[in-house]
Design an enzyme around this catalytic site. Structure first.
Site, PDB file in Angstrom:
ATOM      1  N   LEU A   7      -9.586  14.642  49.132  1.00  0.00           N
ATOM      2  CA  LEU A   7      -9.231  13.384  48.474  1.00  0.00           C
ATOM      3  C   LEU A   7      -9.497  13.489  46.977  1.00  0.00           C
ATOM      4  O   LEU A   7     -10.648  13.578  46.556  1.00  0.00           O
ATOM      5  CB  LEU A   7     -10.051  12.232  49.049  1.00  0.00           C
ATOM      6  CG  LEU A   7      -9.892  11.967  50.546  1.00  0.00           C
ATOM      7  CD1 LEU A   7     -10.740  10.785  50.971  1.00  0.00           C
ATOM      8  CD2 LEU A   7      -8.440  11.685  50.861  1.00  0.00           C
ATOM      9  N   ALA A   8      -8.433  13.495  46.205  1.00  0.00           N
ATOM     10  CA  ALA A   8      -8.597  13.695  44.760  1.00  0.00           C
ATOM     11  C   ALA A   8      -7.675  12.783  43.963  1.00  0.00           C
ATOM     12  O   ALA A   8      -7.236  13.120  42.870  1.00  0.00           O
ATOM     13  CB  ALA A   8      -8.320  15.158  44.414  1.00  0.00           C
ATOM     14  N   ARG A  14     -16.175   4.606  37.656  1.00  0.00           N
ATOM     15  CA  ARG A  14     -17.572   4.568  37.228  1.00  0.00           C
ATOM     16  C   ARG A  14     -17.927   5.692  36.249  1.00  0.00           C
ATOM     17  O   ARG A  14     -18.972   5.662  35.613  1.00  0.00           O
ATOM     18  CB  ARG A  14     -18.492   4.617  38.470  1.00  0.00           C
ATOM     19  CG  ARG A  14     -18.448   3.338  39.290  1.00  0.00           C
ATOM     20  CD  ARG A  14     -19.014   3.509  40.691  1.00  0.00           C
ATOM     21  NE  ARG A  14     -18.042   4.096  41.618  1.00  0.00           N
ATOM     22  CZ  ARG A  14     -18.282   4.315  42.919  1.00  0.00           C
ATOM     23  NH1 ARG A  14     -19.453   3.999  43.436  1.00  0.00           N
ATOM     24  NH2 ARG A  14     -17.341   4.840  43.692  1.00  0.00           N
ATOM     25  N   GLY A  78      -7.391   3.122  48.475  1.00  0.00           N
ATOM     26  CA  GLY A  78      -8.563   3.427  49.291  1.00  0.00           C
ATOM     27  C   GLY A  78      -8.454   4.758  50.011  1.00  0.00           C
ATOM     28  O   GLY A  78      -7.374   5.354  50.104  1.00  0.00           O
ATOM     29  N   ASP A 103     -15.244  14.587  45.372  1.00  0.00           N
ATOM     30  CA  ASP A 103     -16.380  14.413  44.453  1.00  0.00           C
ATOM     31  C   ASP A 103     -17.710  14.804  45.083  1.00  0.00           C
ATOM     32  O   ASP A 103     -18.747  14.279  44.734  1.00  0.00           O
ATOM     33  CB  ASP A 103     -16.429  12.964  43.939  1.00  0.00           C
ATOM     34  CG  ASP A 103     -16.675  11.936  45.051  1.00  0.00           C
ATOM     35  OD1 ASP A 103     -16.659  12.326  46.234  1.00  0.00           O
ATOM     36  OD2 ASP A 103     -16.898  10.756  44.726  1.00  0.00           O
ATOM     37  N   LYS A 347     -15.927  40.489  14.553  1.00  0.00           N
ATOM     38  CA  LYS A 347     -14.809  39.860  15.238  1.00  0.00           C
ATOM     39  C   LYS A 347     -13.769  40.928  15.554  1.00  0.00           C
ATOM     40  O   LYS A 347     -13.369  41.674  14.653  1.00  0.00           O
ATOM     41  CB  LYS A 347     -14.183  38.767  14.367  1.00  0.00           C
ATOM     42  CG  LYS A 347     -13.211  37.906  15.119  1.00  0.00           C
ATOM     43  CD  LYS A 347     -11.781  37.773  14.624  1.00  0.00           C
ATOM     44  CE  LYS A 347     -11.145  38.785  13.809  1.00  0.00           C
ATOM     45  NZ  LYS A 347      -9.750  38.599  13.474  1.00  0.00           N
ATOM     46  N   ASN A 382     -10.298  41.157   5.525  1.00  0.00           N
ATOM     47  CA  ASN A 382      -9.238  41.505   6.483  1.00  0.00           C
ATOM     48  C   ASN A 382      -8.088  40.521   6.456  1.00  0.00           C
ATOM     49  O   ASN A 382      -7.123  40.677   7.169  1.00  0.00           O
ATOM     50  CB  ASN A 382      -9.817  41.580   7.904  1.00  0.00           C
ATOM     51  CG  ASN A 382     -10.407  40.259   8.368  1.00  0.00           C
ATOM     52  OD1 ASN A 382     -10.917  39.482   7.555  1.00  0.00           O
ATOM     53  ND2 ASN A 382     -10.337  40.000   9.653  1.00  0.00           N
TER      54      ASN A 382
HETATM   55  C1  UD1 Z   1     -16.876   7.030  49.988  1.00  0.00           C
HETATM   56  C2  UD1 Z   1     -17.061   6.485  51.426  1.00  0.00           C
HETATM   57  C3  UD1 Z   1     -18.546   6.222  51.678  1.00  0.00           C
HETATM   58  C4  UD1 Z   1     -19.334   7.499  51.472  1.00  0.00           C
HETATM   59  C5  UD1 Z   1     -19.054   8.099  50.079  1.00  0.00           C
HETATM   60  C6  UD1 Z   1     -19.664   9.499  50.016  1.00  0.00           C
HETATM   61  C7  UD1 Z   1     -15.030   5.238  51.988  1.00  0.00           C
HETATM   62  C8  UD1 Z   1     -14.453   3.887  52.178  1.00  0.00           C
HETATM   63  N1  UD1 Z   1     -16.315   5.284  51.601  1.00  0.00           N
HETATM   64  O1  UD1 Z   1     -17.312   6.010  49.106  1.00  0.00           O
HETATM   65  O2  UD1 Z   1     -18.726   5.759  53.015  1.00  0.00           O
HETATM   66  O3  UD1 Z   1     -20.728   7.225  51.630  1.00  0.00           O
HETATM   67  O4  UD1 Z   1     -17.644   8.225  49.848  1.00  0.00           O
HETATM   68  O5  UD1 Z   1     -19.616  10.017  48.727  1.00  0.00           O
HETATM   69  O6  UD1 Z   1     -14.369   6.216  52.199  1.00  0.00           O
HETATM   70  N2  UD1 Z   1      -9.813   8.599  46.640  1.00  0.00           N
HETATM   71  C9  UD1 Z   1      -8.469   8.804  46.795  1.00  0.00           C
HETATM   72  N3  UD1 Z   1      -7.641   7.730  46.910  1.00  0.00           N
HETATM   73  C10 UD1 Z   1      -8.099   6.458  46.882  1.00  0.00           C
HETATM   74  C11 UD1 Z   1      -9.489   6.245  46.743  1.00  0.00           C
HETATM   75  C12 UD1 Z   1     -10.334   7.339  46.630  1.00  0.00           C
HETATM   76  O7  UD1 Z   1      -8.001   9.944  46.825  1.00  0.00           O
HETATM   77  O8  UD1 Z   1      -7.275   5.538  46.998  1.00  0.00           O
HETATM   78  C13 UD1 Z   1     -10.708   9.768  46.528  1.00  0.00           C
HETATM   79  C14 UD1 Z   1     -11.500   9.792  45.237  1.00  0.00           C
HETATM   80  O9  UD1 Z   1     -10.806  10.528  44.230  1.00  0.00           O
HETATM   81  C15 UD1 Z   1     -12.784  10.492  45.661  1.00  0.00           C
HETATM   82  C16 UD1 Z   1     -12.907  10.176  47.133  1.00  0.00           C
HETATM   83  O10 UD1 Z   1     -11.646   9.712  47.555  1.00  0.00           O
HETATM   84  O11 UD1 Z   1     -12.687  11.887  45.501  1.00  0.00           O
HETATM   85  C17 UD1 Z   1     -13.970   9.136  47.423  1.00  0.00           C
HETATM   86  O12 UD1 Z   1     -13.678   7.940  46.724  1.00  0.00           O
HETATM   87  P1  UD1 Z   1     -14.804   7.055  46.079  1.00  0.00           P
HETATM   88  O13 UD1 Z   1     -14.162   5.869  45.456  1.00  0.00           O
HETATM   89  O14 UD1 Z   1     -15.690   7.859  45.243  1.00  0.00           O
HETATM   90  O15 UD1 Z   1     -15.582   6.565  47.399  1.00  0.00           O
HETATM   91  P2  UD1 Z   1     -17.064   6.034  47.505  1.00  0.00           P
HETATM   92  O16 UD1 Z   1     -17.119   4.632  47.037  1.00  0.00           O
HETATM   93  O17 UD1 Z   1     -17.990   6.996  46.867  1.00  0.00           O
HETATM   94 CA    CA Z   2     -17.760   8.828  45.719  1.00  0.00          CA
END
Ligand code: UD1
Ligand code: CA
Length: 450
Positions: A7-8, A14, A78, A103, A347, A382
């Site tokens: 998931l990226a 934040r 999400g 992440d 260099k 140079n």
């Molecule tokens: C998420 C989890 C939480 C967990 C935590 C661990 C959910 C609802 N919650 O929360 O239970 O404890 O990770 O670190 O999953 N992303 C997408 N698309 C989106 C939203 C997010 O690709 O629409 C990706 C973000 O880039 C990130 C990852 O998903 O790499 C997690 O998203 P983030 O918003 O950091 O979730 P948390 O609030 O940390």
């Molecule tokens: Ca996170």
């Protein structure tokens, strides 16, 4: 058979950054690259990165990863919504899906293997990685029965005060039986504090779901802000330093030293305080680095010393002494047993073995032979304002103090240059060159004036 999804797509609000969160770097590599590295040894049959926020830059940063597919999540609604995007890509697939948040950069492959093993041995519908955190704030809380069967995952923002007391958290790393997940994905809702589609809701709609606690909770720390990024850096540095100390490297005042994961060190290397080793640097046995040195993408041969100096993209061969206060860059290559001393910049310059540039010099685009002695204050001119030009210096040639070598220039072997000379023409072997005006002494000049 396992397919991996990372998931990226999120922005990472934040982080308060224009750069997508997953592209922030930790010890020389981006967060998402680290996650990809951790799954590599699992040899997944397919791996997919879900991208969205600044998708083009995330894709560009990952284009060197072989067999990585990109799936676009146009709107970031999400983590559950992100995984919904896989439905058309995994039609007919009946194996397992390993999902990782982009992440979570400190994960070890061993931990993922354990997760997969528990998943497969128990034939679970889903298995999730959990941890007991001293400070679980911000994470989803996982509620299990006595047999580690997951009953509920509640996001921090949705927790009651009592639920917040639970210190078992969701690491954001899951293994799903894809066919089960695919059935419930379309039915996720957004009835929660963030009005998002949560992947964690899907987890509790399949069964059975088991949780696996990670041994070392530091592995699963998620990066949401700069403080967590800095803390992860400390953990990573700790890991790297412990590994090298165990391998026979001395670190003096380790807290003042930083070492990228990509660096290679040999036993009996000594790293002194306030030294920083970056990129693809290699340091061979018996060498002493620091105090106060920065070495990046460079090779340091055996028994060399580098003190208070900066070396980038360069090579120092065995027994050579560098510094204090030298700067080597742009593919400088110094032979064995040389001395590169105080306030010297090299260099794109090659020095043969047993050559010295001991004080106050700049050599650019120069090729020098063996046993050369560059006198204090020798400068290669140079650059003519438009182009750079090369200088060649033969074996055993010696330049006097304060010489200027105006390039392009060829000095032969065994040439002697008188101090204070400005050399503009080539010199053949065995010559002495004096290129300055003769000294004039006017005797009694002071008295005459009176
Ligand atoms: C998420 C989890 C939480 C967990 C935590 C661990 C959910 C609802 N919650 O929360 O239970 O404890 O990770 O670190 O999953 N992303 C997408 N698309 C989106 C939203 C997010 O690709 O629409 C990706 C973000 O880039 C990130 C990852 O998903 O790499 C997690 O998203 P983030 O918003 O950091 O979730 P948390 O609030 O940390
Ligand atoms: Ca996170």
């Amino acid at each position: 058979m396992v397919v991996v999804a990372i998931l990226a797509a999120g922005r990472g609000t934040r982080m308060k950054s224009n750069l997508p969160k997953v592209l922030h770097t930790l010890g020389g590599r981006s967060l998402v690259e680290r996650v990809i590295e951790s799954v590599k040894p699992l040899a997944p049959s397919r791996q997919m990165a879900i991208v969205g926020y600044q998708a083009e830059s995330v894709e560009a940063a990952l284009k060197h990863v072989s067999n990585l597919e990109f799936v676009l999540q146009t709107e970031q609604l999400g983590t559950g919504h992100a995984i919904q995007q896989l439905l058309p890509h995994l039609e007919g697939y009946t194996g397992d899906l390993l999902v990782l948040n982009g992440d979570v950069p400190l994960l070890r492959t061993e931990t993922l293997k354990q997760l997969l093993q528990v998943h497969q041995e128990n034939q679970n519908a889903a298995t999730i990685l959990t941890a007991q955190l001293p400070d679980p704030k911000g994470y989803g809380r996982v509620f299990c029965n006595g047999e580690n069967i997951v009953q509920q995952i509640v996001e921090d923002k949705d927790c009651t005060a009592a639920q917040k007391q639970n210190r078992r958290i969701n690491a954001g790393v899951y293994c799903f039986r894809w066919t089960d997940l695919a059935l419930c994905l379309p039915h996720l809702g957004t009835n929660n504090a963030q009005k998002e589609y949560y992947l964690t809701d899907a987890v509790t709609q399949v069964s059975p779901v088991m949780s696996v606690d990670v041994e070392d909770y530091q592995e699963i720390l998620g990066i949401n802000d700069r403080l967590q990024l800095a803390n992860a850096y400390d953990i990573l540095q700790q890991r790297i330093k412990e590994k090298w100390m165990a391998a026979g490297i001395t670190l003096i005042d380790p807290n003042s030293i930083t070492i990228d994961e990509t660096v290679e060190l040999q036993p009996d290397v000594i790293i002194e305080p306030s030294s920083h080793l970056r990129g693809k640097t290699v340091i061979k046995t018996g060498s002493r680095i620091g105090p106060g040195s920065l070495i990046e993408n460079s090779y340091i041969g055996e028994n060399a010393t580098v003190m208070y100096s900066v070396i980038t993209d360069s090579t120092i061969n065995a027994g050579t002494k560098v510094g204090p206060y030298a700067h080597l860059r742009g593919h400088a290559e110094v032979g064995a047993n040389c001395r590169i001393g105080n306030f010297v910049e090299l260099k794109n310059t090659k020095m043969g073995e047993y050559s010295n540039v001991a004080h106050l010099s700049y050599l650019g685009d120069t090729t020098a032979g063996t046993k050369v002695n560059i006198g204090a204050g020798t400068i290669t001119a140079n650059y003519d304002g438009v182009k750079k030009h090369p200088t060649k210096i033969g074996d055993r040639t010696k330049t006097g103090s304060n010489s200027v070598l105006v390039a392009p220039l060829n000095l032969g072997n065994d040439v002697y240059i008188a101090a204070g000379s400005t050399i503009t023409e080539d010199v053949s072997d065995n010559c002495l060159v004096i290129a300055r005006s003769r000294q004039v002494i006017k005797e009694g000049w002071k008295l005459d004036k009176k």
